[in-house]
Design an enzyme around this catalytic site. Structure first.
Site, PDB file in Angstrom:
ATOM      1  N   ARG A 147       2.117  41.593 -36.042  1.00 42.19           N
ATOM      2  CA  ARG A 147       1.647  41.585 -34.644  1.00 42.19           C
ATOM      3  C   ARG A 147       2.599  42.385 -33.752  1.00 42.19           C
ATOM      4  NH1 ARG A 147       0.530  36.163 -30.991  1.00 42.19           N
ATOM      5  NH2 ARG A 147       0.369  37.218 -28.977  1.00 42.19           N
ATOM      6  N   ASN A 179      -8.044  35.397 -35.698  1.00 43.31           N
ATOM      7  CA  ASN A 179      -8.432  36.516 -34.842  1.00 43.31           C
ATOM      8  C   ASN A 179      -8.524  37.820 -35.619  1.00 43.31           C
ATOM      9  OD1 ASN A 179      -8.912  35.716 -32.151  1.00 43.31           O
ATOM     10  ND2 ASN A 179      -6.742  35.254 -31.891  1.00 43.31           N
ATOM     11  N   CYS A 220     -12.791  29.892 -30.177  1.00 42.43           N
ATOM     12  CA  CYS A 220     -11.737  30.425 -29.314  1.00 42.43           C
ATOM     13  C   CYS A 220     -11.491  29.388 -28.221  1.00 42.43           C
ATOM     14  CB  CYS A 220     -12.204  31.738 -28.701  1.00 42.43           C
ATOM     15  SG  CYS A 220     -11.058  32.386 -27.489  1.00 42.43           S
ATOM     16  N   HIS A 241     -13.595  37.030 -26.459  1.00 43.98           N
ATOM     17  CA  HIS A 241     -12.643  37.691 -25.558  1.00 43.98           C
ATOM     18  C   HIS A 241     -13.316  38.785 -24.719  1.00 43.98           C
ATOM     19  CE1 HIS A 241      -8.817  36.427 -28.018  1.00 43.98           C
ATOM     20  NE2 HIS A 241      -9.596  35.402 -27.682  1.00 43.98           N
ATOM     21  N   TYR A 283      -9.416  38.175 -20.479  1.00 43.48           N
ATOM     22  CA  TYR A 283      -9.229  39.417 -21.245  1.00 43.48           C
ATOM     23  C   TYR A 283      -9.854  40.630 -20.560  1.00 43.48           C
ATOM     24  CZ  TYR A 283      -7.018  37.006 -25.099  1.00 43.48           C
ATOM     25  OH  TYR A 283      -6.122  36.301 -25.862  1.00 43.48           O
TER      26      TYR A 283
HETATM   27  P1  NAD Z   1       1.169  32.203 -37.654  1.00 40.72           P
HETATM   28  O1  NAD Z   1       1.880  33.477 -37.645  1.00 40.72           O
HETATM   29  O2  NAD Z   1       1.923  30.951 -37.443  1.00 40.72           O
HETATM   30  O3  NAD Z   1       0.352  32.099 -39.016  1.00 40.72           O
HETATM   31  C1  NAD Z   1      -0.193  30.896 -39.468  1.00 40.72           C
HETATM   32  C2  NAD Z   1       0.080  30.738 -40.943  1.00 40.72           C
HETATM   33  O4  NAD Z   1      -0.731  31.637 -41.705  1.00 40.72           O
HETATM   34  C3  NAD Z   1       1.530  31.045 -41.334  1.00 40.72           C
HETATM   35  O5  NAD Z   1       2.171  29.874 -41.756  1.00 40.72           O
HETATM   36  C4  NAD Z   1       1.364  32.093 -42.428  1.00 40.72           C
HETATM   37  O6  NAD Z   1       2.306  31.952 -43.478  1.00 40.72           O
HETATM   38  C5  NAD Z   1      -0.048  31.851 -42.891  1.00 40.72           C
HETATM   39  N1  NAD Z   1      -0.685  32.920 -43.676  1.00 40.72           N
HETATM   40  C6  NAD Z   1      -0.511  34.255 -43.596  1.00 40.72           C
HETATM   41  N2  NAD Z   1      -1.306  34.888 -44.486  1.00 40.72           N
HETATM   42  C7  NAD Z   1      -1.992  33.920 -45.133  1.00 40.72           C
HETATM   43  C8  NAD Z   1      -2.972  33.925 -46.174  1.00 40.72           C
HETATM   44  N3  NAD Z   1      -3.379  35.056 -46.727  1.00 40.72           N
HETATM   45  N4  NAD Z   1      -3.467  32.738 -46.593  1.00 40.72           N
HETATM   46  C9  NAD Z   1      -3.051  31.578 -46.055  1.00 40.72           C
HETATM   47  N5  NAD Z   1      -2.126  31.507 -45.085  1.00 40.72           N
HETATM   48  C10 NAD Z   1      -1.611  32.666 -44.626  1.00 40.72           C
HETATM   49  O7  NAD Z   1      -0.038  32.348 -36.636  1.00 40.72           O
HETATM   50  P2  NAD Z   1      -0.530  31.493 -35.382  1.00 40.72           P
HETATM   51  O8  NAD Z   1       0.123  32.021 -34.187  1.00 40.72           O
HETATM   52  O9  NAD Z   1      -0.503  30.074 -35.688  1.00 40.72           O
HETATM   53  O10 NAD Z   1      -2.020  31.983 -35.361  1.00 40.72           O
HETATM   54  C11 NAD Z   1      -2.826  31.864 -36.510  1.00 40.72           C
HETATM   55  C12 NAD Z   1      -4.115  32.609 -36.358  1.00 40.72           C
HETATM   56  O11 NAD Z   1      -4.939  31.994 -35.390  1.00 40.72           O
HETATM   57  C13 NAD Z   1      -3.944  34.053 -35.893  1.00 40.72           C
HETATM   58  O12 NAD Z   1      -4.904  34.864 -36.530  1.00 40.72           O
HETATM   59  C14 NAD Z   1      -4.201  33.970 -34.407  1.00 40.72           C
HETATM   60  O13 NAD Z   1      -4.618  35.174 -33.870  1.00 40.72           O
HETATM   61  C15 NAD Z   1      -5.276  32.927 -34.376  1.00 40.72           C
HETATM   62  N6  NAD Z   1      -5.462  32.205 -33.123  1.00 40.72           N
HETATM   63  C16 NAD Z   1      -6.717  32.205 -32.623  1.00 40.72           C
HETATM   64  C17 NAD Z   1      -7.008  31.549 -31.460  1.00 40.72           C
HETATM   65  C18 NAD Z   1      -8.405  31.650 -30.941  1.00 40.72           C
HETATM   66  O14 NAD Z   1      -8.620  31.518 -29.745  1.00 40.72           O
HETATM   67  N7  NAD Z   1      -9.384  31.916 -31.801  1.00 40.72           N
HETATM   68  C19 NAD Z   1      -6.006  30.844 -30.791  1.00 40.72           C
HETATM   69  C20 NAD Z   1      -4.715  30.843 -31.334  1.00 40.72           C
HETATM   70  C21 NAD Z   1      -4.453  31.529 -32.506  1.00 40.72           C
HETATM   71  C1  G6P Z   2      -5.386  33.027 -26.461  1.00 44.31           C
HETATM   72  C2  G6P Z   2      -6.543  33.443 -27.302  1.00 44.31           C
HETATM   73  C3  G6P Z   2      -6.214  33.574 -28.713  1.00 44.31           C
HETATM   74  C4  G6P Z   2      -4.934  34.330 -28.814  1.00 44.31           C
HETATM   75  C5  G6P Z   2      -3.852  33.471 -28.296  1.00 44.31           C
HETATM   76  C6  G6P Z   2      -2.510  34.143 -28.318  1.00 44.31           C
HETATM   77  O1  G6P Z   2      -5.612  31.817 -25.977  1.00 44.31           O
HETATM   78  O2  G6P Z   2      -7.709  32.724 -27.144  1.00 44.31           O
HETATM   79  O3  G6P Z   2      -7.267  34.147 -29.394  1.00 44.31           O
HETATM   80  O4  G6P Z   2      -4.694  34.679 -30.101  1.00 44.31           O
HETATM   81  O5  G6P Z   2      -4.114  32.961 -27.061  1.00 44.31           O
HETATM   82  O6  G6P Z   2      -1.522  33.215 -28.015  1.00 44.31           O
HETATM   83  P1  G6P Z   2       0.007  33.532 -28.294  1.00 44.31           P
HETATM   84  O7  G6P Z   2       0.744  32.370 -27.760  1.00 44.31           O
HETATM   85  O8  G6P Z   2       0.096  33.664 -29.789  1.00 44.31           O
HETATM   86  O9  G6P Z   2       0.300  34.809 -27.621  1.00 44.31           O
HETATM   87 MN    MN Z   3      -9.246  33.457 -28.590  1.00 42.46          MN
END
Ligand code: NAD
Ligand code: G6P
Ligand code: MN
Length: 432
Positions: free
Chosen positions: A93, A147, A169, A199, A252
């Site tokens: 990222r 995401n 989301c 978004h 966004y």
């Molecule tokens: P993070 O960096 O903590 O990753 C979460 C876990 O995924 C880590 O422990 C990592 O080791 C693991 N991982 C990596 N590759 C993997 C694989 N191939 N199989 C299984 N596990 C794997 O990330 P985060 O900040 O917790 O975010 C996780 C995901 O959720 C991201 O894609 C982020 O963009 C998304 N997210 C989405 C929303 C939303 O609104 N939809 C909100 C928050 C986060």
């Molecule tokens: C937002 C969005 C997520 C995004 C996240 C990032 O709320 O809905 O899709 O990935 O926040 O948060 P962070 O704390 O990782 O910047």
């Molecule tokens: Mn989102």
């Protein structure tokens, strides 16, 4: 009794998910929760898994919490699979954000070149997960948070040919909370009508007697000096233009309606090494220090500093609504099926939907005004081309997605950024 599997279980958000399950314990007959991660996430998985166990114990529940690095073992006979993984971890990222900014182009987790590359890295992995699910738990629902959530959901439906998937989301929930508060109401006293893409959606707000409160909320929002989402820098929208839309934009949209101003802010972050991913890296280290404390048995307050705060509300409520056919109204990424007449029938949109035992049933929105129609059609085409690029590994398609993306300038600069990012992320792009 049900089995829930969370892929990317080592995420710092997991305690919020567990809290969401605990709050709904009377509606969720859980037997097992499996938290799955990969070797690189093993330490995080153990720390957060142990906290999850303490939380469940404190709540007096007998749920089994399994920690596993073996996805296939975990998926066997699952009822719900949630995905919250990050391919390439936070270092990927950081590259997504910093490489474009080096050229004065926006770098962001889900928008611009960063968002395209997150899709390119993630889609092959989600399609592998779906293949495993078809064999090991073909009737399970896939609740995707990973995401870019809308594109990942569309890839699962249209390339994975797996129908039982919903994209989520936290942005709509955050808007609902904040905007109802501005007019002294709670979200359940109001009717929200969302339409668009993940978004990239707009919404209207009504009270229960049917009065349109959108313009009133808009004026209150113009007085605010911070963005709804913790992860987005604040720049005030141009009031005349937003009034003309007649709908409330999501946070966004700042990147699209105020591109120049947002890029200027992010260039300063680039120079100071304070891009969002760099800040999150610090925040995450602090969170895991707290999680390690054996006396901690609740989700710590600091987690609300993450942009994804409140996401468990969405994930747990969705699971609960499907399981109990609750017919709750939620905003989800699901097949359009004619809800937005300006977009293809089979594509994924993010719209207000009724969540039933057979999944989301999107509510008809109809047509957008030209100002929104133009953006949303371009963004959907850009998403479709990005997904095709991810599936085929075609350089031409990846360049095409860049050229379509409104946040990436075309010409030599597009190629330069694309080439540099393809090289920087090559370990996570086996298809190219
Ligand atoms: P993070 O960096 O903590 O990753 C979460 C876990 O995924 C880590 O422990 C990592 O080791 C693991 N991982 C990596 N590759 C993997 C694989 N191939 N199989 C299984 N596990 C794997 O990330 P985060 O900040 O917790 O975010 C996780 C995901 O959720 C991201 O894609 C982020 O963009 C998304 N997210 C989405 C929303 C939303 O609104 N939809 C909100 C928050 C986060
Ligand atoms: C937002 C969005 C997520 C995004 C996240 C990032 O709320 O809905 O899709 O990935 O926040 O948060 P962070 O704390 O990782 O910047
Ligand atoms: Mn989102």
């Amino acid at each position: 009794k049900i089995k829930i599997v969370t892929i990317g279980g080592g995420s710092s958000y997991t305690p919020e998910l567990i809290e969401g399950f605990i709050v709904r314990k009377d509606q969720l007959p859980i037997k097992e929760i499996w938290l799955v991660d990969i070797e690189a996430g093993k330490e995080k998985l153990e720390i957060v898994g142990n906290l999850a166990r303490r939380m469940v114990k404190k709540a007096g529940l007998d749920w089994e919490i399994h920690l596993s690095l073996d996805r296939k073992e975990a998926l066997k006979d699952a009822d719900f699979v949630s995905t919250q993984f990050r391919v390439g971890l936070l270092d990927a990222r950081i590259k997504d954000e910093r490489i474009p900014l080096k050229y004065g182009v926006l770098g962001q987790e889900t928008n611009g070149a960063g968002g395209v590359f997150k899709a390119l890295r993630t889609i092959p992995v989600i399609l592998d997960i779906v293949n495993d699910m078809k064999k090991l738990c073909p009737n399970a629902w896939l609740v995707n948070f990973t995401n870019p959530s809308g594109m990942i959901t569309e890839a699962v439906l249209n390339y994975g040919n797996f129908e039982k998937v919903v994209g989520l989301c936290n942005v709509p929930i955050n808007h609902n909370f904040r905007e109802s508060k501005l007019i002294g109401k709670s979200p359940d006293e109001l009717i929200f009508q969302y339409a668009g893409l993940n978004h990239h959606h707009w919404h209207k707000i009504y009270d229960k007697s049917g009065d349109d409160l959108t313009a009133l909320v808009m004026e209150k929002l113009f007085e605010q000096k911070e963005s709804t989402m913790e992860n987005i820098e604040f720049v005030p929208f141009c009031e005349e233009q937003i009034r003309d839309l007649g709908m409330l934009p999501c946070s966004y949209h700042q990147y699209y309606y105020l591109t120049d101003d947002m890029v200027k802010k992010e260039v300063v972050n680039y120079e100071n090494h304070t891009t969002r991913a760099e800040l999150v890296k610090k925040l995450e280290a602090e969170l895991f220090e707290l999680y390690k404390d054996p006396n901690l048995k609740d989700k710590p307050e600091q987690l609300t500093k993450r942009g994804g705060t409140h996401y468990s509300d969405a994930a747990c409520e969705l699971i609960c609504s499907i399981l109990n056919n609750k017919k709750t109204e939620m905003v989800v990424s699901t097949r359009n099926h004619g809800a937005l007449t300006d977009l293809p029938y089979e594509c994924v949109v993010e719209v207000s939907s009724i969540i039933t035992g057979i999944g989301p049933r999107p509510l008809t929105f109809g047509k957008f005004k030209p100002a929104m129609r133009g953006m949303v059609q371009l963004m959907k085409a850009m998403e479709e081309v990005t997904i095709e690029a991810a599936v085929t590994g075609s350089y031409a398609k990846a360049l095409q997605a860049f050229i379509l993306n409104p946040l990436i300038p075309s010409g030599e600069i597009a190629k330069t950024i694309l080439n540099e990012m393809l090289l920087a992320h090559k370990d996570y792009l086996p298809q190219f």
